[in-house]
Design a protein around this motif. Sequence first.
Motif, PDB file in Angstrom:
ATOM      1  N   SER A 190      51.429  27.523   8.210  1.00 56.00           N
ATOM      2  CA  SER A 190      51.369  27.389   6.909  1.00 56.00           C
ATOM      3  C   SER A 190      52.576  28.382   6.268  1.00 56.00           C
ATOM      4  O   SER A 190      52.996  29.311   6.879  1.00 56.00           O
ATOM      5  CB  SER A 190      50.177  27.707   6.220  1.00 56.00           C
ATOM      6  OG  SER A 190      49.540  28.751   6.494  1.00 56.00           O
ATOM      7  N   SER A 237      48.478  27.242   1.522  1.00 57.63           N
ATOM      8  CA  SER A 237      48.956  27.851   2.733  1.00 57.63           C
ATOM      9  C   SER A 237      47.774  28.556   3.323  1.00 57.63           C
ATOM     10  O   SER A 237      48.093  29.132   4.533  1.00 57.63           O
ATOM     11  CB  SER A 237      50.025  28.403   2.549  1.00 57.63           C
ATOM     12  OG  SER A 237      51.140  27.377   2.285  1.00 57.63           O
ATOM     13  N   LYS A 238      47.025  29.194   2.479  1.00 54.64           N
ATOM     14  CA  LYS A 238      45.881  30.029   3.023  1.00 54.64           C
ATOM     15  C   LYS A 238      44.920  29.333   3.769  1.00 54.64           C
ATOM     16  O   LYS A 238      43.978  29.957   4.607  1.00 54.64           O
ATOM     17  CB  LYS A 238      44.985  30.661   1.764  1.00 54.64           C
ATOM     18  CG  LYS A 238      45.992  31.966   0.840  1.00 54.64           C
ATOM     19  CD  LYS A 238      44.868  32.286   0.073  1.00 54.64           C
ATOM     20  CE  LYS A 238      45.566  33.557  -0.495  1.00 54.64           C
ATOM     21  NZ  LYS A 238      44.548  34.058  -1.838  1.00 54.64           N
ATOM     22  N   ASN A 285      50.248  32.127   9.077  1.00 57.80           N
ATOM     23  CA  ASN A 285      50.612  32.169   7.543  1.00 57.80           C
ATOM     24  C   ASN A 285      52.183  32.937   7.533  1.00 57.80           C
ATOM     25  O   ASN A 285      51.881  33.902   7.766  1.00 57.80           O
ATOM     26  CB  ASN A 285      49.673  32.852   6.867  1.00 57.80           C
ATOM     27  CG  ASN A 285      49.290  32.696   5.582  1.00 57.80           C
ATOM     28  OD1 ASN A 285      48.680  33.474   4.861  1.00 57.80           O
ATOM     29  ND2 ASN A 285      50.403  31.801   5.012  1.00 57.80           N
ATOM     30  N   THR A 286      53.017  32.002   7.558  1.00 56.65           N
ATOM     31  CA  THR A 286      54.386  32.625   7.743  1.00 56.65           C
ATOM     32  C   THR A 286      55.052  33.205   6.481  1.00 56.65           C
ATOM     33  O   THR A 286      54.449  33.934   5.671  1.00 56.65           O
ATOM     34  CB  THR A 286      55.153  31.439   8.255  1.00 56.65           C
ATOM     35  OG1 THR A 286      55.556  30.289   7.362  1.00 56.65           O
ATOM     36  CG2 THR A 286      54.892  30.948   9.661  1.00 56.65           C
ATOM     37  N   VAL A 287      56.187  32.806   5.997  1.00 61.30           N
ATOM     38  CA  VAL A 287      56.757  33.088   4.721  1.00 61.30           C
ATOM     39  C   VAL A 287      56.975  31.851   3.765  1.00 61.30           C
ATOM     40  O   VAL A 287      56.922  30.873   4.222  1.00 61.30           O
ATOM     41  CB  VAL A 287      57.947  34.051   4.866  1.00 61.30           C
ATOM     42  CG1 VAL A 287      57.815  35.329   5.538  1.00 61.30           C
ATOM     43  CG2 VAL A 287      59.039  33.242   5.732  1.00 61.30           C
ATOM     44  N   HIS A 288      57.089  32.327   2.473  1.00 61.34           N
ATOM     45  CA  HIS A 288      56.875  31.059   1.564  1.00 61.34           C
ATOM     46  C   HIS A 288      58.234  30.109   1.757  1.00 61.34           C
ATOM     47  O   HIS A 288      59.369  30.592   1.771  1.00 61.34           O
ATOM     48  CB  HIS A 288      57.239  31.766   0.100  1.00 61.34           C
ATOM     49  CG  HIS A 288      56.797  30.991  -0.882  1.00 61.34           C
ATOM     50  ND1 HIS A 288      56.076  29.682  -0.739  1.00 61.34           N
ATOM     51  CD2 HIS A 288      57.262  31.024  -2.262  1.00 61.34           C
ATOM     52  CE1 HIS A 288      55.671  29.158  -2.080  1.00 61.34           C
ATOM     53  NE2 HIS A 288      56.574  29.832  -2.862  1.00 61.34           N
ATOM     54  N   ARG A 332      58.828  28.567   4.330  1.00 62.05           N
ATOM     55  CA  ARG A 332      59.673  28.512   5.712  1.00 62.05           C
ATOM     56  C   ARG A 332      58.894  28.193   6.952  1.00 62.05           C
ATOM     57  O   ARG A 332      59.193  28.205   7.924  1.00 62.05           O
ATOM     58  CB  ARG A 332      60.295  29.733   6.110  1.00 62.05           C
ATOM     59  CG  ARG A 332      61.086  30.514   5.198  1.00 62.05           C
ATOM     60  CD  ARG A 332      62.287  29.818   4.493  1.00 62.05           C
ATOM     61  NE  ARG A 332      62.676  30.683   3.245  1.00 62.05           N
ATOM     62  CZ  ARG A 332      63.287  29.955   2.073  1.00 62.05           C
ATOM     63  NH1 ARG A 332      63.889  28.714   2.375  1.00 62.05           N
ATOM     64  NH2 ARG A 332      63.753  30.660   1.362  1.00 62.05           N
ATOM     65  N   VAL A 361      59.401  27.765  11.638  1.00 62.69           N
ATOM     66  CA  VAL A 361      58.414  28.536  12.482  1.00 62.69           C
ATOM     67  C   VAL A 361      57.693  27.435  13.375  1.00 62.69           C
ATOM     68  O   VAL A 361      57.412  27.532  14.401  1.00 62.69           O
ATOM     69  CB  VAL A 361      57.327  29.227  11.761  1.00 62.69           C
ATOM     70  CG1 VAL A 361      56.473  30.096  12.544  1.00 62.69           C
ATOM     71  CG2 VAL A 361      58.182  30.428  10.932  1.00 62.69           C
ATOM     72  N   GLN A 377      64.001  23.294   4.198  1.00 59.32           N
ATOM     73  CA  GLN A 377      63.516  23.133   5.790  1.00 59.32           C
ATOM     74  C   GLN A 377      62.496  21.935   5.849  1.00 59.32           C
ATOM     75  O   GLN A 377      62.300  21.432   6.720  1.00 59.32           O
ATOM     76  CB  GLN A 377      62.526  24.658   5.705  1.00 59.32           C
ATOM     77  CG  GLN A 377      63.479  25.966   5.946  1.00 59.32           C
ATOM     78  CD  GLN A 377      62.894  26.791   6.912  1.00 59.32           C
ATOM     79  OE1 GLN A 377      61.445  26.748   7.299  1.00 59.32           O
ATOM     80  NE2 GLN A 377      63.898  27.562   7.182  1.00 59.32           N
TER      81      GLN A 377
END
Lengths: 351, 613
Positions: A64, A70-71, A84-87, A89, A93, A122
């Motif tokens: 996410s 995304s949580k 839980n990646t970055v906003h 992106r 991943v 993305q």
Amino acid sequence: MTFIAKPRLHHPTLKQNRIGYTRRDYEGKVSTLCAGCGHDSISAALIQAFWELDIEPHKVAKLSGIGCSSKTPDYFLGNSHGFNTVHGRMPSVLTGANLANRDLIYIGVSGDGDSASIGLGQFAHVMRRGVDMAYILENNGVYGLTKGQFSATADAGSRSKRGVENTDSAVDTVGLALLMGASYVARGFSGDKEQLVPLLKAAIAHPGAAFVDVISPCVAFNNHSGSTKSYDYVREHNEAVSRLDFWPSRDAITVSYEEGAVIEVPQHDGSILKLRKLDGAYDPTDKIAALNAIARAAADGEVLTGLLYVDPSADDLHAHLSTVKVPFNRLGEQELCPGSAMLDRINASLR
Amino acid sequence: MKRIEAVNDFVVKFANVNGSGSASANELFAKSFLRMGIPVSPRNIFPSNIQGLPTWYEVRVTEAGWLGRRGGVDLMVAMNPQTWDKDVREIDPGGYLFYDNTKPLPQSKFREDIHVVGMPLTEISNATYTDARERQLFKNIIYVGALAALLGIEPGVIAELIGEQYKGKEKLLKPNLNAFQMGYHYAEETLKDAIGLKAQRAYEVGDRIFIDGNAAAGLGMVYGGATVCAWYPITPSSSVAEAFQRYCARLRVDKESGQNRFAIVQAEDELASIGMVVGAGWNGARAFTATSGPGVSLMTEFIGLAYFAEIPVTIIDVQRGGPSTGMPTRTQQSDVIACAYASHGDTKHVLLFPEDPRECFEHAAAALDLADRLQTPVFVMTDLDIGMNQRLARPFTWDDARRYDRGKVMTEAELEAGKEFGRYLDVDGDGIPFRTYPGTHPTKGGFFTRGTTKDRYARYSEEGPVYVDNVQRLLRKFETAKSLVPQPVLRACGRKTRFGVIYYGSTSPAMDEAYGALEAAGIAVDTLRICAFPFNDAVSDFIAEHEQVFVVEQNRDAQLRTLLMNELNVDPAKLMPVLHYDGTPITARFITAEISERVRVLNVEPLKKGKAA
Ligand SMILES: Cc1ncc(C[n+]2csc(CCOP(=O)(O)OP(=O)(O)O)c2C)c(N)n1
Ligand code: SF4
Ligand SMILES: [Mg+2]
């Protein structure tokens, strides 16, 4: 704050699926989202979908971006690896993860801010590449986590809780996914689990880029009158194009269904999508018709839900790149290193 | 008039127009020396454009084996009217100008103190070929032929190289040979002894190979076991991914199925390319990206995530002139700080500094091991000078007994046997925790990866002590890195000296040569080549053992010096910057002059303790 794991006392009467797991085995940590948040209903639908599909939870990788939505991968499939990646992106991943191990099932969870604003690029490119995944966009028309700013999917003319009108036109996520090459495109509503679960199941089973936009009201910041993503608004304006039933290939298709036109869409992997059409003319394998229907509904102020498009002959990035069947993360020196004798030959060619 | 006379020790510079096909002719010229056993060091000087702009190719012929740029030009091959004046000006007095005299030029276009050698290249070419493209291409080969005759390059050697280049392409082989012969005979007959520079067979090349650093890095990634490469085109790094693609096509295709044991994705931007590498690393594949300064800037958020969530990532940064778009086709070592501390918050990253193509190969493979072992981003800090120029280097070697170091990965069997798993648990004091690959075990070893703070068992937490515990462990891990990275290389002059020199990366060949020149001038220095960050004790010891240390770098702000001061708590007065940053590769002449002058001043006014020089 730390989360307390839920007690996992298996009640002997809990129903098991074909591989012996109960629904509990597909749950995760206790959600920290607002009570009534649409995102929690989507997590519940995902738990149901995975349980019904008899998928071993640890064979799923959950990825996410950043946001309330995304949580949520922490709140389902607790034994699976999550990231839980970055906003904005998550798609890249997920793409890399998918390339590393083609044997897992990939689910990407994102929000409308995450996908349609910061991550629009993305979002578009992951569809183009045909990454095998189920991409779930939990669409509430606001930035929940940063407390209620408009997102790029907010309809022009809709009003924020503070009464501000949005004048920017909305990003049409399903239309965009379709244009960019997603081979499965659907839209659901967090408040309609009966429709949502089959849409998710089919997305998970789809062997290519599957996108499900789920309208998911934010009770804290976007559930007032004036919002076009509130529970009331969506219930009033929802027009379903098709009811979907999904059968994994091994199931005998002996289910009786209601009156009405039914089409069966066999997928690559032998599974079958069964569509009970509510709108007599809708054919979800016709991409141009799908684009038309989406545009028309938007013009009419309707929210089109259901399976909007599926390409039954879809394939994925691994097929495009012609990669070996063994997951990359299991290859070692033997398979990857050409060795010293070859290096001597290369040296010789460089003199 | 003075006439420069030299055997196996001179600089030839070609001034061409980009896209005119001169590149392969010039490479042919350079390689012919190697085949005669004479080391050469060629460099491309090219614009950020595909066709029409000036481009230069500078070949240093050096029997002594100095591979740095020398500076100065003995023979200019002036093929570009646009840059004529500048090119003519650049020739050392007593040097030579070789040009196309098909069209006569006024006397004012020349210089009194140089030797002018004209040859009607266009006329000869046009008389033989009718097609415009052929006329252009063969004109290049004709001048190679003429230069061979003028400089005494053995024609057989060039014929052999042409033969290799057009093996199996008979249609191209013959006309190229003919053009070469034509130029050769013309010069032999009409330009006898016009140039005092001579090539003479030597035996100084040995078993060395001739390759550019980017190709070497791409090959290193193949040997090191990278399976995923995600990249976005940017000069001067693109040829890393392209080389990886080329070598993979040859070495990584499964013979039976025809399927690939690699995946290369040209991403939509650098955010996506690093994201893919992070995803693949998280999921247990070896992955890398290659980029340059602007790409690193875009990647920084992800680099912080990989640092904090502890994910193996390998990044090749082929540095170019910055800031911003800067000098995209010129060289610098100006991303040192940007990479060492990339991303917000407290972060530090492992950097490797290869000195040549051989080390690009080695460091590429080593970086993959280090990234897995340390579960963190590792940068290979090469630059345009190494990356995009062919360089003589020791041949590549690989020990077949070598095993990839996949680091601490807990297996299904270990989990099943009840071994304790805490994703961020420091089990043996080195700061490195165990990880599991996704999908390892049905009920054990699963965890949630995130960029937010977490406890030792990967559970979300914003508790102060939990945060501190975690970031302190990351520092222990960075300590561990010191003993794992390539160690610095000391060159002790063997005498007692108060002067030390620290340098790194592409400065090496110029420094090697400068060392000899300084010695000849009676200046004794010890040198330390830094091969990696974090610095280990050998670096602090070296600084402590010398009163004054020169830090030679190719950037304006003395970035490595800053890093040394910051990380080793060195007195700034001890570290004297020697900086070259105009975008051209640093030269031995520059280093020698700078250090000699400072030593002279320091010797006149001996350092008082604790006083800045
Ligand atoms: C680079 C970056 N910029 C800004 C933020 C702050 N931020 C966190 S979540 C979010 C918006 C989330 O909105 P959405 O994706 O719609 O998720 P929701 O909370 O509505 O489910 C923003 C702007 C961030 N985390 N990273
Ligand atoms: S703020 Fe909105 S989106 Fe976030 S948890 Fe609360 S209801 Fe859900
Ligand atoms: Mg939102």
